[in-house]
Design a protein around this motif. Structure first.
Motif, PDB file in Angstrom:
ATOM      1  N   GLU A 445       0.835  -1.909   0.189  1.00  0.00           N
ATOM      2  CA  GLU A 445       0.511   0.205   0.203  1.00  0.00           C
ATOM      3  C   GLU A 445       0.832   1.289  -0.013  1.00  0.00           C
ATOM      4  O   GLU A 445       1.960   1.469   1.089  1.00  0.00           O
ATOM      5  CB  GLU A 445      -0.761  -0.442   1.403  1.00  0.00           C
ATOM      6  N   PRO A 446       0.325   1.945  -0.930  1.00  0.00           N
ATOM      7  CA  PRO A 446       1.112   3.170  -0.263  1.00  0.00           C
ATOM      8  C   PRO A 446       0.986   4.369   0.586  1.00  0.00           C
ATOM      9  O   PRO A 446      -0.166   3.872   0.669  1.00  0.00           O
ATOM     10  CB  PRO A 446       0.508   4.264  -1.600  1.00  0.00           C
ATOM     11  N   ARG A 447       2.284   5.219   0.896  1.00  0.00           N
ATOM     12  CA  ARG A 447       1.793   5.795   2.177  1.00  0.00           C
ATOM     13  C   ARG A 447       2.076   7.278   1.617  1.00  0.00           C
ATOM     14  O   ARG A 447       3.305   7.415   0.630  1.00  0.00           O
ATOM     15  CB  ARG A 447       2.007   5.689   3.163  1.00  0.00           C
ATOM     16  N   LYS A 448       1.967   8.530   2.130  1.00  0.00           N
ATOM     17  CA  LYS A 448       2.466   9.674   2.012  1.00  0.00           C
ATOM     18  C   LYS A 448       3.530   9.851   2.117  1.00  0.00           C
ATOM     19  O   LYS A 448       4.525   9.637   2.887  1.00  0.00           O
ATOM     20  CB  LYS A 448       1.558  10.937   2.874  1.00  0.00           C
ATOM     21  N   LEU A 454       3.051  10.521  -3.070  1.00  0.00           N
ATOM     22  CA  LEU A 454       3.847   8.469  -2.156  1.00  0.00           C
ATOM     23  C   LEU A 454       4.857   8.040  -2.669  1.00  0.00           C
ATOM     24  O   LEU A 454       5.832   8.412  -3.331  1.00  0.00           O
ATOM     25  CB  LEU A 454       2.142   8.216  -2.966  1.00  0.00           C
ATOM     26  N   ARG A 456       6.445   3.958  -2.184  1.00  0.00           N
ATOM     27  CA  ARG A 456       6.050   2.335  -1.497  1.00  0.00           C
ATOM     28  C   ARG A 456       6.984   1.999  -0.667  1.00  0.00           C
ATOM     29  O   ARG A 456       8.485   2.004  -1.495  1.00  0.00           O
ATOM     30  CB  ARG A 456       5.409   1.582  -2.651  1.00  0.00           C
ATOM     31  N   THR A 535       9.061   6.042  -5.496  1.00  0.00           N
ATOM     32  CA  THR A 535       8.319   7.115  -5.040  1.00  0.00           C
ATOM     33  C   THR A 535       8.083   8.134  -6.140  1.00  0.00           C
ATOM     34  O   THR A 535       8.100   7.758  -7.222  1.00  0.00           O
ATOM     35  CB  THR A 535       9.225   7.950  -4.204  1.00  0.00           C
TER      36      THR A 535
END
Length: 884
Positions: A445-448, A454, A456, A535
């Motif tokens: 799942e990607p995150r900020k 975003l 990973r 990224t």
């Protein structure tokens, strides 16, 4: 070992002097042999011997000589430049070993020095005073480590003479063991200012005179008027010094248009490696010891290149090499790392790699554009480059095309995966992974990200899978073969004069970096210390990062040795004989040893290896002795350490939530006003120079902006002249700014320098006497928790994560505090402005033991007034400049 070779450092080179007899007539038709490679002043001597037998009229003789000399200089110049490039490629590929170190001793200077004997080694020290106890502790620790081919953590507080102690011990040991164990000494520092300080101490305090080199960047050494102002000095230098192809109307090479007159003349006269110039750098010569300014001055005076001179000295047997962190660290040497508290971060960066989509696409496009230019004439180079950028659709076609050449030459190319050549495959994966198509890696799942985009994140095993399945690097053996291909490619381009023209060396450097860095993750143990990050920024920019979370990965080759990565016939890279880490802020030692992958040896009985003096196959540089030297006895009367937790009735809290998260909040403004009030009181009470170190550039910028708005900056300016360490200052601009500050600090009015911890002013810069009567620390410089590397590092260290996080912050505070008390007669006050900066176990004991807590800015002002009044009245604490 190579930490990282930057673009600016890719021109390391040398050549051996060749002296041959002049060409002789072959027959009656005056046919001559191809001109031999000689240096100009030697060529003239040989020619005069030949011409002496045939006396002619003076004018005819001169004309005849010029006619004979011209084609020799023209062809010899090209040959010298080609030889320079070829030797560079051979040294970097390991085909050519460095010569034995040249070790000399100035016996006349030694007669004026005092002699002490420690651990069986005679050491020469400056006369006039006995060495400090702290210096003897450093000397003994270094000698014990070198005798056992081990390493040492040498922590000695600021102002205790640790640089002199380390230089004296390593050079004395080198001379004492020169015949039995010929060893180079490599002195590594973070900044040019630190290197200059080490060179000056070496010249002033040591009788040993090994052949030295000071290896710096073109930014400091280049004298070419166009290159000096170029944004990319490395590329500009390559263009100016490439193997020449230009010709004049007669079809002969025009040396005047070669692009760099400084290197042209140096090669023409054999500077610095011919017989004449070699003596210039040896014992008794004018340049036996030299610093940056002297090398530049000689370059300007003689119109020669100091940058390449420094490189040539290494190839001529330099036994003492001064370098910065980013440069080559020689194997099997005694390596002294100054300001070594930076080493863990440098080592982590050395094993990490980031490649932007734009750069990756540029590499592919550059190589594809270049292929048609060499397809017909340079089949081997074409085959290697084509395999790098083969597209998936053209894979079979490329295989068929290359198969036709296999009968002529051995196949030397990269294996293409089903996604294409290595560069094409990595580019394709990056574009897909940032959109959620992560195969063959698992979906995450990607995150900020930090910038609002975003990211990973995968573990080290996934990074190794990417290297194998996508890039096609099956194992370390395959990478070693690929490194050979890269070095062969570089050599081919050099031989054909194509490097710098169609393909700049930074392209080859990037290809080499990709292979060397990805080689780390293929090791199963090293992979556990990695994270892979893909990224996509808020602007749409993509990048792939291989983040190393432990310095032990890059340090392994330096402390334990490893199989060589395709280094010619070599099969093993020897570790450093000894790694001596020198700093005033190394503790906690157990955390440092863990970070660098070393074993901490409490005493000799706890060693797990035997002394390897007679056994070169038993390296023990991974074992480290720890030495915590004491401070000067006078520190109790010459230092005033104070801590202030409130000012103007406001609690001093520089945390992110209170001070920087919302600069427009009332809380933030009130805090900045309180800091300004406290600093104004300090400025009114203290003489001469005042250093203020903020926890971050953001806090510094917000403070200056707020004080400009409220008029507090004008109040400070009335007391002292203000200087600011800005983010984007170049090395030369920073040096000029600091020099101007030092000059202003000596005045009656004094000066104020606003800087940051972890910045250049706080790391090893010398602010002695009037330059730093007060050091103020504003806030605790914890690494930013929102940074991906910081978060991952804390998690990776598990139970030691928070300990590492705190140690990083207090190490930077200790470094800032170390700008005070630079010698026995120096004095000053340390002021800690933050409610949380109370006594802590990670603080240096020399100031923490006597740290006094105050209630307000008025009390602070009065304590400072009293201290400087009392210390100025004590002659033993006053420097000579004040007593005149």
């Amino acid at each position: 070992m190579i930490f990282e070779l930057t673009g600016e450092e890719e021109e390391a080179d040398s050549r051996k002097r060749e002296v041959v007899e002049p060409a002789k007539k072959q027959n009656k038709k005056n046919k001559k042999k191809k001109p031999a490679l000689v240096y100009e002043e030697e060529e003239e001597d040989i020619a005069s011997v030949v011409d002496r037998k045939k006396k002619k009229k003076k004018q005819d003789e001169s004309s005849s000589y010029l006619d004979k000399k011209k084609p020799r200089v023209e062809e010899g110049f090209v040959a010298k430049r080609r030889e320079r490039r070829e030797r560079d490629a051979k040294v970097r590929s390991g085909e050519l070993a460095l010569p034995a170190p040249v070790i000399e001793f100035d016996s006349e200077k030694a007669k004026t020095m005092q002699k002490i004997k420690r651990c069986g080694v005679e050491i020469n020290l400056p006369s006039g005073r006995a060495p400090y106890r702290s210096q003897l502790q450093v000397i003994d620790g270094a000698l014990k480590a070198m005798a056992g081919a081990r390493s040492a953590f040498l922590e000695s507080p600021t102002g205790t003479g640790k640089t002199l102690a380390a230089l004296a011990s390593v050079l004395a040991w080198q001379r004492h063991n020169g015949k039995k164990i010929p060893t180079r000494v490599v002195w590594v520092a973070r900044t040019h200012d630190q290197l200059q300080h080490a060179v000056h101490e070496y010249r002033r305090c040591c009788a040993e005179r090994p052949l030295m080199s000071l290896r710096l960047s073109r930014e400091r050494f280049c004298l070419h008027p166009d290159i000096m102002t170029a944004p990319d000095k490395a590329t500009a230098c390559e263009e100016a010094t490439k193997i020449p192809k230009n010709t004049n109307r007669a079809g002969r090479f025009d040396q005047r248009n070669s692009g760099c007159g400084h290197l042209d003349k140096a090669e023409r006269i054999g500077y610095p490696q011919s017989r004449k110039w070699r003596a210039h750098f040896r014992l008794g010569g004018d340049m036996n010891t030299w610093d940056i300014e002297e090398a530049v001055a000689e370059g300007n005076g003689m119109t020669v290149c100091p940058f390449h001179m420094a490189q040539d000295q290494i190839q001529d047997g330099a036994a003492l090499v001064f370098i910065t962190y980013q440069q080559l660290v020689l194997e099997d040497a005694v390596v002294v790392v100054d300001e070594a508290h930076n080493l863990p971060a440098v080592a982590r960066d050395a094993a990490s790699y980031e490649l932007a989509e734009s750069r990756l696409a540029e590499l592919v496009a550059t190589l594809r554009e270049f292929l048609p230019q060499i397809e017909a004439a340079h089949e081997e180079a074409y085959e290697m480059l084509a395999s790098l950028v083969a597209s998936p659709s053209a894979k079979q076609q490329q295989e068929d095309k290359l198969d036709g050449r296999r009968r002529k030459k051995k196949k030397l190319r990269f294996a293409a995966s089903e996604r294409g050549g290595p560069l094409v495959a990595l580019l394709s994966w990056l574009r897909g992974a940032t959109e959620g198509r992560c195969g063959p890696l698992s979906e995450v799942e990607p995150r900020k990200a930090d910038d609002g985009g975003l990211e990973r994140v995968w573990d080290g095993a996934s990074a190794a899978l990417l290297a194998r399945e996508v890039v096609g690097l099956v194992d370390a053996d395959r990478v070693d073969e690929h490194c050979k291909i890269i070095w062969k490619l570089r050599k081919t381009l050099i031989e054909e004069g194509l490097e710098s023209g169609a393909v700049r060396s930074d392209t080859i450097n990037d290809l080499e970096a990709i292979l060397v860095k990805l080689r780390y993750v293929l090791d199963s143990e090293a992979a556990t210390h990695y994270r892979l990050i893909a990224t996509r920024s808020s602007r749409g920019d993509r990048a792939v990062r291989f983040v190393c979370l432990s310095g032990s990965v890059a340090m392994r080759a330096l402390t334990r040795g490893q199989r060589a990565a395709g280094l010619g016939k070599a099969e093993y890279l020897k570790p450093a004989r000894s790694l001596l880490l020198l700093s005033g802020t190394l503790r906690p030692f157990d955390l440092l040893a863990h970070e660098l992958g070393m074993d901490l040896v409490v005493d000799e009985s706890s060693s797990t290896t035997t002394k390897p003096d007679d056994d070169d196959d038993a390296p023990a540089a991974f074992e480290a002795l720890a030495v915590e030297a004491c401070h000067l006895p006078s520190i109790k009367s010459t230092l005033l350490p104070l801590q202030l937790h409130t000012a103007a009735g406001v609690e001093l809290d520089a945390s992110h939530n209170n001070a920087t998260r919302d600069p427009e909040s009332r809380t933030a403004k009130t805090y900045l006003d309180a800091v300004g009030t406290a600093l104004l009181g300090v400025a009114k009470a203290s003489p001469h120079g005042m250093l203020v170190f903020f926890k971050s550039y953001k806090l510094l910028d917000l403070s200056v902006e707020r004080w400009t708005e409220t008029g507090r900056k004008d109040d400070l300016r009335k007391e002292k002249r203000i200087f600011v360490e800005e983010r984007k200052l170049t090395g030369e601009e920073f040096d000029a700014r600091v020099a101007e500050y030092r000059s202003a600090a000596r005045s009656k009015r004094g000066a104020l320098l606003l800087a940051v911890m972890r910045g250049r002013a706080a790391e090893g810069a010398d602010f002695k006497d009037e330059a730093a009567r007060v050091v103020v620390v504003v806030g605790i410089p914890y690494p930013p928790r929102f940074d991906a590397a910081t978060r991952l590092k804390i998690a990776h260290e598990k139970e030691n994560g928070e300990k590492w996080y705190a140690a990083e912050a207090y190490r930077n505070i200790n470094q800032a505090a170390g700008r005070l008390i630079r010698h026995k007669k120096d004095f000053g006050a340390l002021v800690l402005l933050d409610k949380n900066l109370r006594r802590h176990s990670f603080m240096s004991a020399w100031y923490a033991a006597n740290l006094a807590e105050l209630d307000g800015s008025t009390q602070l002002h009065n304590r400072l007034l009293a201290f400087f009044r009392d210390v100025n009245a004590a002659p033993q604490c006053r420097p000579a400049a004040m007593m005149k």
